[in-house]
Design a protein around this motif. Sequence first.
Motif, PDB file in Angstrom:
ATOM      1  N   CYS A 101      32.632  22.502  11.510  1.00 56.00           N
ATOM      2  CA  CYS A 101      33.467  20.456  11.421  1.00 56.00           C
ATOM      3  C   CYS A 101      31.175  20.413  11.805  1.00 56.00           C
ATOM      4  CB  CYS A 101      34.409  20.349  12.390  1.00 56.00           C
ATOM      5  SG  CYS A 101      35.903  21.602  11.631  1.00 56.00           S
ATOM      6  N   GLY A 102      31.087  19.629  10.778  1.00 55.08           N
ATOM      7  CA  GLY A 102      30.350  18.821  11.488  1.00 55.08           C
ATOM      8  C   GLY A 102      30.479  17.006  11.782  1.00 55.08           C
ATOM      9  N   ALA A 103      29.897  16.549  12.448  1.00 54.17           N
ATOM     10  CA  ALA A 103      29.619  14.847  12.196  1.00 54.17           C
ATOM     11  C   ALA A 103      30.506  14.234  11.448  1.00 54.17           C
ATOM     12  CB  ALA A 103      28.597  14.046  13.000  1.00 54.17           C
ATOM     13  N   THR A 128      39.109  14.965   8.378  1.00 57.04           N
ATOM     14  CA  THR A 128      38.781  13.666   6.894  1.00 57.04           C
ATOM     15  C   THR A 128      37.927  14.662   6.286  1.00 57.04           C
ATOM     16  OG1 THR A 128      37.061  13.014   7.871  1.00 57.04           O
ATOM     17  CG2 THR A 128      39.632  12.424   8.902  1.00 57.04           C
ATOM     18  N   SER A 129      37.899  15.504   6.159  1.00 53.84           N
ATOM     19  CA  SER A 129      36.426  16.549   4.849  1.00 53.84           C
ATOM     20  C   SER A 129      37.559  16.628   3.053  1.00 53.84           C
ATOM     21  CB  SER A 129      35.781  17.315   5.711  1.00 53.84           C
ATOM     22  OG  SER A 129      36.815  18.710   5.445  1.00 53.84           O
ATOM     23  N   GLY A 130      38.381  16.472   3.881  1.00 54.70           N
ATOM     24  CA  GLY A 130      39.374  17.182   2.404  1.00 54.70           C
ATOM     25  C   GLY A 130      38.733  18.637   1.909  1.00 54.70           C
ATOM     26  N   ALA A 167      42.400  20.462   5.745  1.00 51.95           N
ATOM     27  CA  ALA A 167      42.299  18.628   5.457  1.00 51.95           C
ATOM     28  C   ALA A 167      44.156  18.452   6.034  1.00 51.95           C
ATOM     29  CB  ALA A 167      42.592  18.754   4.225  1.00 51.95           C
ATOM     30  N   GLY A 168      43.161  17.145   6.723  1.00 49.29           N
ATOM     31  CA  GLY A 168      43.609  16.363   7.474  1.00 49.29           C
ATOM     32  C   GLY A 168      44.196  16.631   8.701  1.00 49.29           C
TER      33      GLY A 168
END
Length: 236
Positions: A101-103, A128-130, A167-168
């Motif tokens: 996970c990145g910023a 929040t990336s999906g 995701a989420g």
Amino acid sequence: MNMSRHRSVLLAALGTALVLPLAACQGDGDTASAPAASSSATAQASDGTATGTPGPAGTAGSTGSKNSAGSSGSNGSKGSAGSSATSGSTGRQASAATPLCGARDVKVTAALQGGAPYTHIVLTAKNTSGHPCRLAGFPHVQFLESHKQDAPAVARSKPAVPVVLAAGDPAYALVKLSDGGREENVEPVSAFSVTLEGDPTVIAVGAPGSEGIAVDAAKALTGYWTSELRNGADDF
């Protein structure tokens, strides 16, 4: 002279008659002892049949069946263990294959934890990336411009398995601000910086509460990212 000869003949005849029965008796004794010896030999042969020469054949058959069962059980056990190990390895490889996970993949927020005096906050990182991503290690937190050091991580809070966020999904990290003492060297903080492992991008996080938070940089600590906060491991 005739009488003497007659007696001699009679005595000789009687002697012969006595010898014949004695010979017959001796012959009967030998004949009786022979079957006894033969019975003894037969008994030994019977014993030999039970435990002697044919024994190895029976033993080989028995051993063969034991070996077969042993091989089957052994192979079965090894097969199960191998399957479990392969399954575990596959799971770890799948987690390791998930991108970090990145910023830009998460939103990080802070909330007060416990009551006054507030000594801890909880960081929440929501994916929040999906797409799934892996949140590694712990948040690198710096509270003060005058103290350019990350809050040290507490090793016992490290989770046993990698934190993979669908995701989420959220992940959490407990952060200690101070010991809560009145005479501590605390400073007010309205915002602070967080960076994630594998991404140097600085994430600015607003401090919770209308007046911000009081931080003693020398006492600050942070826990590892976890899927949920756990009593005990996250208490520090």
